[in-house]
Design a protein around this motif. Structure first.
Motif, PDB file in Angstrom:
ATOM      1  N   VAL A 128     -34.379  49.195  -4.841  1.00 39.51           N
ATOM      2  CA  VAL A 128     -34.165  48.557  -6.146  1.00 39.51           C
ATOM      3  C   VAL A 128     -33.128  47.448  -6.011  1.00 39.51           C
ATOM      4  N   ILE A 129     -32.026  47.749  -5.340  1.00 40.34           N
ATOM      5  CA  ILE A 129     -30.954  46.765  -5.154  1.00 40.34           C
ATOM      6  C   ILE A 129     -31.477  45.547  -4.397  1.00 40.34           C
ATOM      7  N   ALA A 130     -32.256  45.774  -3.345  1.00 42.59           N
ATOM      8  CA  ALA A 130     -32.830  44.660  -2.577  1.00 42.59           C
ATOM      9  C   ALA A 130     -33.765  43.831  -3.458  1.00 42.59           C
ATOM     10  N   HIS A 131     -34.569  44.484  -4.291  1.00 41.03           N
ATOM     11  CA  HIS A 131     -35.474  43.769  -5.202  1.00 41.03           C
ATOM     12  C   HIS A 131     -34.677  42.926  -6.204  1.00 41.03           C
ATOM     13  N   LEU A 132     -33.630  43.504  -6.786  1.00 45.79           N
ATOM     14  CA  LEU A 132     -32.798  42.755  -7.737  1.00 45.79           C
ATOM     15  C   LEU A 132     -32.188  41.526  -7.074  1.00 45.79           C
ATOM     16  N   ARG A 133     -31.767  41.671  -5.849  1.00 42.33           N
ATOM     17  CA  ARG A 133     -31.201  40.523  -5.112  1.00 42.33           C
ATOM     18  C   ARG A 133     -32.259  39.456  -4.864  1.00 42.33           C
ATOM     19  N   ARG A 134     -33.478  39.866  -4.492  1.00 39.20           N
ATOM     20  CA  ARG A 134     -34.568  38.894  -4.301  1.00 39.20           C
ATOM     21  C   ARG A 134     -34.877  38.149  -5.596  1.00 39.20           C
ATOM     22  N   CYS A 135     -34.782  38.856  -6.709  1.00 35.01           N
ATOM     23  CA  CYS A 135     -35.020  38.247  -8.028  1.00 35.01           C
ATOM     24  C   CYS A 135     -33.809  37.461  -8.522  1.00 35.01           C
ATOM     25  N   GLN A 136     -32.717  37.541  -7.773  1.00 38.16           N
ATOM     26  CA  GLN A 136     -31.454  36.910  -8.154  1.00 38.16           C
ATOM     27  C   GLN A 136     -30.988  37.385  -9.525  1.00 38.16           C
ATOM     28  N   TRP A 137     -31.174  38.704  -9.759  1.00 38.48           N
ATOM     29  CA  TRP A 137     -30.744  39.298 -11.019  1.00 38.48           C
ATOM     30  C   TRP A 137     -29.434  40.028 -10.769  1.00 38.48           C
ATOM     31  N   PRO A 138     -28.353  39.642 -11.441  1.00 32.37           N
ATOM     32  CA  PRO A 138     -27.029  40.214 -11.135  1.00 32.37           C
ATOM     33  C   PRO A 138     -26.892  41.688 -11.501  1.00 32.37           C
ATOM     34  N   ILE A 139     -26.249  42.409 -10.608  1.00 31.62           N
ATOM     35  CA  ILE A 139     -25.900  43.807 -10.853  1.00 31.62           C
ATOM     36  C   ILE A 139     -24.528  43.803 -11.509  1.00 31.62           C
ATOM     37  N   VAL A 140     -24.419  44.451 -12.662  1.00 32.57           N
ATOM     38  CA  VAL A 140     -23.174  44.506 -13.423  1.00 32.57           C
ATOM     39  C   VAL A 140     -22.218  45.518 -12.815  1.00 32.57           C
ATOM     40  N   GLU A 141     -22.775  46.646 -12.372  1.00 31.34           N
ATOM     41  CA  GLU A 141     -21.970  47.704 -11.778  1.00 31.34           C
ATOM     42  C   GLU A 141     -22.850  48.556 -10.879  1.00 31.34           C
ATOM     43  N   GLY A 142     -22.242  49.085  -9.824  1.00 31.49           N
ATOM     44  CA  GLY A 142     -22.940  50.038  -8.992  1.00 31.49           C
ATOM     45  C   GLY A 142     -23.209  49.534  -7.590  1.00 31.49           C
ATOM     46  N   PRO A 143     -23.719  50.457  -6.797  1.00 32.63           N
ATOM     47  CA  PRO A 143     -24.168  51.798  -7.163  1.00 32.63           C
ATOM     48  C   PRO A 143     -23.006  52.759  -7.438  1.00 32.63           C
ATOM     49  N   VAL A 144     -23.218  53.622  -8.434  1.00 32.36           N
ATOM     50  CA  VAL A 144     -22.225  54.606  -8.846  1.00 32.36           C
ATOM     51  C   VAL A 144     -22.915  55.942  -9.111  1.00 32.36           C
ATOM     52  N   ALA A 145     -22.150  57.015  -8.973  1.00 27.50           N
ATOM     53  CA  ALA A 145     -22.658  58.360  -9.268  1.00 27.50           C
ATOM     54  C   ALA A 145     -22.532  58.620 -10.759  1.00 27.50           C
ATOM     55  N   ARG A 146     -23.579  59.200 -11.344  1.00 26.31           N
ATOM     56  CA  ARG A 146     -23.603  59.515 -12.770  1.00 26.31           C
ATOM     57  C   ARG A 146     -24.267  60.881 -12.968  1.00 26.31           C
ATOM     58  N   THR A 147     -24.255  61.356 -14.187  1.00 19.39           N
ATOM     59  CA  THR A 147     -24.940  62.585 -14.549  1.00 19.39           C
ATOM     60  C   THR A 147     -26.125  62.224 -15.423  1.00 19.39           C
ATOM     61  N   GLY A 148     -27.341  62.568 -14.969  1.00 14.95           N
ATOM     62  CA  GLY A 148     -28.551  62.288 -15.730  1.00 14.95           C
ATOM     63  C   GLY A 148     -28.905  63.443 -16.652  1.00 14.95           C
ATOM     64  N   ALA A 149     -30.081  63.354 -17.248  1.00 11.10           N
ATOM     65  CA  ALA A 149     -30.527  64.382 -18.193  1.00 11.10           C
ATOM     66  C   ALA A 149     -30.788  65.720 -17.515  1.00 11.10           C
ATOM     67  N   THR A 150     -31.242  65.682 -16.249  1.00 12.11           N
ATOM     68  CA  THR A 150     -31.603  66.931 -15.572  1.00 12.11           C
ATOM     69  C   THR A 150     -30.808  67.197 -14.303  1.00 12.11           C
ATOM     70  N   GLN A 151     -30.192  66.162 -13.741  1.00 11.08           N
ATOM     71  CA  GLN A 151     -29.415  66.353 -12.515  1.00 11.08           C
ATOM     72  C   GLN A 151     -28.575  65.118 -12.244  1.00 11.08           C
ATOM     73  N   LYS A 152     -27.840  65.167 -11.144  1.00 11.53           N
ATOM     74  CA  LYS A 152     -27.013  64.020 -10.762  1.00 11.53           C
ATOM     75  C   LYS A 152     -27.914  62.843 -10.389  1.00 11.53           C
ATOM     76  N   ILE A 153     -27.418  61.633 -10.661  1.00  8.83           N
ATOM     77  CA  ILE A 153     -28.150  60.415 -10.339  1.00  8.83           C
ATOM     78  C   ILE A 153     -27.202  59.412  -9.700  1.00  8.83           C
ATOM     79  N   ARG A 154     -27.767  58.459  -9.019  1.00 11.18           N
ATOM     80  CA  ARG A 154     -27.033  57.324  -8.434  1.00 11.18           C
ATOM     81  C   ARG A 154     -27.630  56.089  -9.094  1.00 11.18           C
ATOM     82  N   SER A 155     -26.772  55.212  -9.649  1.00 12.83           N
ATOM     83  CA  SER A 155     -27.254  54.159 -10.535  1.00 12.83           C
ATOM     84  C   SER A 155     -26.671  52.790 -10.235  1.00 12.83           C
ATOM     85  N   VAL A 156     -27.435  51.771 -10.632  1.00 11.14           N
ATOM     86  CA  VAL A 156     -26.934  50.404 -10.766  1.00 11.14           C
ATOM     87  C   VAL A 156     -27.210  49.979 -12.203  1.00 11.14           C
ATOM     88  N   TYR A 157     -26.393  49.056 -12.682  1.00  9.52           N
ATOM     89  CA  TYR A 157     -26.525  48.554 -14.044  1.00  9.52           C
ATOM     90  C   TYR A 157     -26.792  47.055 -14.020  1.00  9.52           C
TER      91      TYR A 157
END
Length: 128
Positions: free
Chosen positions: A83-112
């Motif tokens: 996902v991060i590589a795709h965002l970079r190819r699209c030249q779409w800025p990542i606001v934050e991340g990757p960071v560890a978060r808590t999802g609805a069912t389990q832990k997640i790793r996220s970019v914003y």
């Protein structure tokens, strides 16, 4: 047992239809869908995002439909590094991340990122 099983769709209010279409189809790689009287939606998995343009919303609508008020989290179908590589190819800025978060069912790793209306979009992978 819960009354609700799953989310079918949500409605996003935008300012610029074409900029929003570009973000959700090219950057987020959702499938565009036209329905009803020419309404636009973006399909992913078994869900979709229906689109309203500010000032031309369909009835009924939210009490205060405004662009940029949403904070959405999507689980990616590929590893987050892809996902991060795709965002970079699209030249779409990542606001934050990757960071560890808590999802609805389990832990997640996220970019914003932010969509064209500045909605906060979290893209995540499930973590064991």
């Amino acid at each position: 047992m819960s009354l609700i099983d799953h989310l079918d769709h949500l409605v996003l209010t935008c300012v610029d239809l074409e900029a929003t279409r570009h973000f959700y189809t090219e950057v987020m790689q959702m499938q565009p869908e036209t329905f009803g009287n020419g309404r636009l939606a973006f399909r992913f998995g078994n869900q979709k995002i229906n689109l309203h343009q500010r000032g031309a919303e369909f009835e009924p609508k939210a009490h205060l439909p405004v662009p940029g008020a949403l904070d959405l989290c999507f689980i990616a179908s590929v590893p987050l590094d892809d996902v991060i590589a795709h965002l970079r190819r699209c030249q779409w800025p990542i606001v934050e991340g990757p960071v560890a978060r808590t999802g609805a069912t389990q832990k997640i790793r996220s970019v914003y990122v932010r969509d064209p209306d500045l909605n906060l979009i979290e893209i995540s992978e499930l973590v064991d």
